[in-house]
Design an enzyme around this catalytic site. Structure first.
Site, PDB file in Angstrom:
ATOM      1  N   TYR A 141       0.823  -1.215   0.000  1.00  0.00           N
ATOM      2  CA  TYR A 141       0.000   0.000   0.000  1.00  0.00           C
ATOM      3  C   TYR A 141       0.859   1.268   0.000  1.00  0.00           C
ATOM      4  CZ  TYR A 141      -4.025  -2.950   1.182  1.00  0.00           C
ATOM      5  OH  TYR A 141      -5.010  -3.906   1.188  1.00  0.00           O
ATOM      6  N   LYS A 192       3.060 -15.457   2.455  1.00  0.00           N
ATOM      7  CA  LYS A 192       2.979 -16.192   1.185  1.00  0.00           C
ATOM      8  C   LYS A 192       4.421 -16.508   0.808  1.00  0.00           C
ATOM      9  CE  LYS A 192       0.497 -17.651  -2.357  1.00  0.00           C
ATOM     10  NZ  LYS A 192      -0.440 -18.774  -2.264  1.00  0.00           N
ATOM     11  N   ASP A 224      -3.535 -18.001   1.645  1.00  0.00           N
ATOM     12  CA  ASP A 224      -4.702 -18.638   1.000  1.00  0.00           C
ATOM     13  C   ASP A 224      -5.290 -19.700   1.937  1.00  0.00           C
ATOM     14  OD1 ASP A 224      -2.224 -19.822   0.589  1.00  0.00           O
ATOM     15  OD2 ASP A 224      -2.729 -20.674  -1.356  1.00  0.00           O
ATOM     16  N   ASP A 248      -5.649  -6.645   5.852  1.00  0.00           N
ATOM     17  CA  ASP A 248      -6.838  -5.905   5.425  1.00  0.00           C
ATOM     18  C   ASP A 248      -7.953  -6.895   5.083  1.00  0.00           C
ATOM     19  OD1 ASP A 248      -8.544  -4.025   4.410  1.00  0.00           O
ATOM     20  OD2 ASP A 248      -7.275  -3.398   2.747  1.00  0.00           O
ATOM     21  N   ASP A 252     -11.253  -8.332   7.770  1.00  0.00           N
ATOM     22  CA  ASP A 252     -12.661  -8.164   7.372  1.00  0.00           C
ATOM     23  C   ASP A 252     -13.370  -9.514   7.347  1.00  0.00           C
ATOM     24  OD1 ASP A 252     -12.653  -5.447   7.117  1.00  0.00           O
ATOM     25  OD2 ASP A 252     -13.577  -5.453   5.128  1.00  0.00           O
TER      26      ASP A 252
END
Ligand code: NAD
Length: 358
Positions: A141, A192, A224, A248, A252
């Protein structure tokens, strides 16, 4: 020493729910010896209307001076036509950046009384209590270079950079290990590492930091798989730590396991334990000003403030117990109401929690 709390209600239901949180803090000061002072300031759309900017200098100065910030929510349809740089949300991002709030803590707790609110089977989620620790100021980001460029063949190409330094990884790692130490001593680091060198380093640094926390069990999981495990068997997790982008998405996902956006608090901390505390939901313009908003996420944000900044773990637990007690008593705001329960507005819910403190 008296601790200073900057109170920033913001917009929409922010005003109503923060009023309940202020009532709670005043009660803690009056009846439980909490040594605090509070000062209010404008942020978001309310600040734009009054001063032309979503984060006035006066608000930023107050937030910097304070030991903790309590925020409601910002935004609303009346400011959506503004340029992105001038919108209410910029007030929030500005605060996070200016206060160096690099550690975002998002608990996903499902009160057993509300198990039927989840879209998952009650036996999968009842008693769920996960803490997700998300790095908030680095990663793809913020990484440079970034942009959209035109290739020699005239095709356009978008690009961003995932980047984490060792010190950034270590800093968020230590926050997560310290939290795990105060809970069930299990930390799952999500990366990852099979594909991205950046997160290979993440895994290496987390493993190194774990040597200082022999009492905490560290595991690693690919993102994942973590996304899948969160809906398959979420109760296997205690504390999860991950980077900005994975966090992020996963935070959620985890919050929605509980099915009730009006119940979930959050904290964003700097390196010295100073924090900004806010519910995860927005300003809910559709229900603003009607005394129907659920104030519990904001009251539970006060509990997080007591635990992580004010070092008042006992009082934090007292607030959390009071919330559980009012749910036992059957109080429900509209968003969590089911047949046979006592319908409460924001004010009645706030009053009930305060009564249950004693
Ligand atoms: P929202 O979270 O405000 O509302 C989503 C839905 O949940 C709405 O139906 C709302 O009524 C309901 N809801 C939210 N909080 C509730 C509560 N405490 N009690 C009962 N019901 C509740 O999200 P949105 O509608 O996408 O966004 C509305 C505005 O809020 C937008 O301007 C958005 O940019 C802003 N927003 C701000 C923040 C923040 O300040 N941290 C976060 C998200 C969205």
């Amino acid at each position: 020493m008296t601790k200073k709390i900057a109170v920033l209600p913001g917009d929409g239901i922010g005003v109503e729910i923060v009023a309940e949180a202020v009532k709670l803090l005043e009660c803690l000061r009056r009846d439980f010896g909490l040594d605090i002072e509070m000062e209010q300031a404008l942020v978001g759309g309310a600040a734009i209307d009054a001063t032309g900017t979503p984060l006035p200098d006066k608000t930023l100065a107050l937030a910097k001076q304070a030991d903790a910030v309590l925020l409601g929510a910002v935004g609303g349809p009346q400011w959506e036509a503004l340029d992105i740089a001038a919108r209410p949300e910029k007030g929030l991002l500005g605060l996070r950046k200016e206060l160096n709030l690099f550690a975002n803590l998002r608990p996903a707790v499902l009160y057993p009384q509300l198990a039927s609110a989840s879209t998952l089977k009650p036996e999968v989620v009842a008693g769920l209590d996960i803490m997700i620790v998300r790095e908030l100021t680095g990663d793809i980001y913020f990484g440079q270079p970034r942009g959209v460029r035109t290739l020699p063949n005239s095709e356009r190409e978008g690009f961003n950079t995932m980047v984490y330094s060792e010190s950034e990884i270590e800093r968020i790692g230590r926050v997560a290990f310290d939290i795990a130490r105060k809970r069930n001593k299990k930390l799952c680091s999500v990366d990852k590492a099979n594909v991205l060198e950046c997160t290979e380093l993440w895994r290496e640094v987390m493993t190194r930091v774990s040597k200082d926390y022999p009492d905490v069990t560290l595991t690693h999981m690919y993102v994942d798989n973590a996304a899948m495990q969160l809906v398959r068997a979420p109760k296997q997790f205690d504390v999860m730590v991950t980077g900005n982008m994975f966090g992020d998405i996963l935070s959620d996902e985890a919050s929605m396991l509980t099915g009730s956006i009006g119940m979930l608090p959050s904290a964003s901390l700097d390196a010295n334990g100073k924090g900004m505390y806010e519910p995860i939901h927005g300003s809910a313009p559709d229900i603003a000003g009607k005394n129907v908003a659920n104030p519990l996420a904001t009251l539970l944000s006060v509990a997080m403030m007591l635990r992580y900044t004010l070092q008042q773990a006992e009082l934090a637990a007292r607030v959390e117990r009071a919330v559980s007690r009012v749910l036992d008593q059957g109080y429900r705001t509209a968003d969590i109401h089911t047949e046979g329960m006592r319908k409460a507005g924001a004010k009645e819910m706030g009053d009930a929690v305060i009564a249950a403190l004693h």
